[in-house]
Design an enzyme around this catalytic site. Structure first.
Site, PDB file in Angstrom:
ATOM      1  N   LYS A 276       0.839  -1.202   0.000  1.00 32.25           N
ATOM      2  CA  LYS A 276       0.000   0.000   0.000  1.00 32.25           C
ATOM      3  C   LYS A 276       0.877   1.257   0.000  1.00 32.25           C
ATOM      4  O   LYS A 276       2.097   1.183   0.226  1.00 32.25           O
ATOM      5  CB  LYS A 276      -0.914  -0.035   1.223  1.00 32.25           C
ATOM      6  CG  LYS A 276      -1.857  -1.250   1.245  1.00 32.25           C
ATOM      7  CD  LYS A 276      -2.771  -1.229   2.462  1.00 32.25           C
ATOM      8  CE  LYS A 276      -3.671  -2.452   2.508  1.00 32.25           C
ATOM      9  NZ  LYS A 276      -4.622  -2.396   3.649  1.00 32.25           N
TER      10      LYS A 276
ATOM     11  N   TYR B 119     -12.403  -3.071  -3.174  1.00 30.53           N
ATOM     12  CA  TYR B 119     -12.923  -2.992  -1.807  1.00 30.53           C
ATOM     13  C   TYR B 119     -14.452  -2.975  -1.756  1.00 30.53           C
ATOM     14  O   TYR B 119     -15.024  -2.462  -0.787  1.00 30.53           O
ATOM     15  CB  TYR B 119     -12.348  -1.760  -1.104  1.00 30.53           C
ATOM     16  CG  TYR B 119     -10.929  -1.950  -0.593  1.00 30.53           C
ATOM     17  CD1 TYR B 119     -10.605  -3.002   0.280  1.00 30.53           C
ATOM     18  CD2 TYR B 119      -9.908  -1.072  -0.951  1.00 30.53           C
ATOM     19  CE1 TYR B 119      -9.312  -3.175   0.749  1.00 30.53           C
ATOM     20  CE2 TYR B 119      -8.602  -1.241  -0.476  1.00 30.53           C
ATOM     21  CZ  TYR B 119      -8.313  -2.300   0.381  1.00 30.53           C
ATOM     22  OH  TYR B 119      -7.034  -2.472   0.867  1.00 30.53           O
TER      23      TYR B 119
ATOM     24  N   GLU C  57      -9.520 -10.726  -7.435  1.00 30.72           N
ATOM     25  CA  GLU C  57      -8.612  -9.581  -7.288  1.00 30.72           C
ATOM     26  C   GLU C  57      -7.460  -9.634  -8.298  1.00 30.72           C
ATOM     27  O   GLU C  57      -7.071  -8.595  -8.843  1.00 30.72           O
ATOM     28  CB  GLU C  57      -8.061  -9.550  -5.854  1.00 30.72           C
ATOM     29  CG  GLU C  57      -9.151  -9.237  -4.832  1.00 30.72           C
ATOM     30  CD  GLU C  57      -8.691  -9.416  -3.384  1.00 30.72           C
ATOM     31  OE1 GLU C  57      -7.499  -9.725  -3.159  1.00 30.72           O
ATOM     32  OE2 GLU C  57      -9.526  -9.241  -2.480  1.00 30.72           O
TER      33      GLU C  57
HETATM   34  P1  DAT Z   1      -7.510  -6.995   5.912  1.00 29.32           P
HETATM   35  O1  DAT Z   1      -6.703  -5.984   5.134  1.00 29.32           O
HETATM   36  O2  DAT Z   1      -6.747  -7.494   7.106  1.00 29.32           O
HETATM   37  O3  DAT Z   1      -8.065  -8.101   5.049  1.00 29.32           O
HETATM   38  P2  DAT Z   1     -10.192  -5.866   5.916  1.00 29.32           P
HETATM   39  O4  DAT Z   1     -10.369  -6.499   4.574  1.00 29.32           O
HETATM   40  O5  DAT Z   1     -11.199  -6.155   6.954  1.00 29.32           O
HETATM   41  O6  DAT Z   1      -8.752  -6.199   6.527  1.00 29.32           O
HETATM   42  O7  DAT Z   1     -10.168  -4.277   5.743  1.00 29.32           O
HETATM   43  C1  DAT Z   1      -9.522  -3.651   4.653  1.00 29.32           C
HETATM   44  C2  DAT Z   1      -8.679  -2.513   5.174  1.00 29.32           C
HETATM   45  O8  DAT Z   1      -9.509  -1.491   5.742  1.00 29.32           O
HETATM   46  C3  DAT Z   1      -7.742  -2.917   6.292  1.00 29.32           C
HETATM   47  O9  DAT Z   1      -6.513  -3.405   5.801  1.00 29.32           O
HETATM   48  C4  DAT Z   1      -7.581  -1.649   7.084  1.00 29.32           C
HETATM   49  C5  DAT Z   1      -8.911  -0.974   6.927  1.00 29.32           C
HETATM   50  N1  DAT Z   1      -9.819  -1.249   8.061  1.00 29.32           N
HETATM   51  C6  DAT Z   1     -10.460  -2.412   8.309  1.00 29.32           C
HETATM   52  N2  DAT Z   1     -11.239  -2.331   9.398  1.00 29.32           N
HETATM   53  C7  DAT Z   1     -11.089  -1.065   9.852  1.00 29.32           C
HETATM   54  C8  DAT Z   1     -11.633  -0.335  10.968  1.00 29.32           C
HETATM   55  N3  DAT Z   1     -12.505  -0.899  11.815  1.00 29.32           N
HETATM   56  N4  DAT Z   1     -11.250   0.955  11.135  1.00 29.32           N
HETATM   57  C9  DAT Z   1     -10.390   1.545  10.287  1.00 29.32           C
HETATM   58  N5  DAT Z   1      -9.849   0.914   9.210  1.00 29.32           N
HETATM   59  C10 DAT Z   1     -10.188  -0.367   9.007  1.00 29.32           C
END
Ligand code: DAT
Ligand code: MG
Length: 136
Positions: A10, A50, A131
């Site tokens: 990222k 996303y 993806e």
């Molecule tokens: P990961 O990247 O571990 O698969 P995810 O898919 O749930 O996590 O979320 C995508 C991204 O969004 C993650 O890398 C960081 C951000 N994120 C996730 N949950 C969050 C939260 N509760 N508050 C702030 N940012 C968050």
């Protein structure tokens, strides 16, 4: 049984010059980089990537963050690499991520609205296939 996963370094990882460090950890584990590109993603690409998070409070900050600089997209290949890279990356929150993991060793809470955690890794076979088609 060989499979591939999408790894993203990222914008925080790219800005901190951690491209080599992330790839080193993947290669030392024994996985192979089979495709790699550095790009500034479009909002459209990120919205598709996303899609599962649309509507969540961190969705807009997440897109803004991912649009803030270059990203390195990697197709990483090896047996059970989808699960294996998630394990190398560590849990989502860098503060809680275990030492020894990418997020645990190299990340921390910077007080931002969205968690900045250096890398993305596909979370299932279906996500990886979807993806990889988006990014390559
Ligand atoms: P990961 O990247 O571990 O698969 P995810 O898919 O749930 O996590 O979320 C995508 C991204 O969004 C993650 O890398 C960081 C951000 N994120 C996730 N949950 C969050 C939260 N509760 N508050 C702030 N940012 C968050
Ligand atoms: Mg995820």
């Amino acid at each position: 049984m060989t499979e591939s996963t999408l790894v993203l370094i990222k914008p925080d990882g790219v800005k901190r010059n951690l491209i080599g460090e992330v790839i080193r950890r993947c290669e030392q584990k024994g996985y192979s980089v089979t495709q790699l590109r550095k790009l500034t993603p479009t909002r459209e690409l990120l919205a598709q990537h996303y899609a599962e998070h649309e509507g969540k409070p961190f969705y807009e900050p997440l897109l803004e963050f991912m649009l803030s600089g270059d990203v390195v997209a990697i197709e990483l290949t090896g047996n059970r690499v989808i699960e294996g890279f998630r394990s190398l990356a560590g849990s989502t929150e860098p503060t809680a991520a275990a030492p020894g993991t990418i997020r645990g060793d190299l990340g921390r809470d910077w007080g931002t609205k969205v968690v900045q955690n250096l890398v993305h890794g596909s979370d299932s076979k279906e996500s990886a296939e979807r993806e990889l088609k988006l990014w390559f």
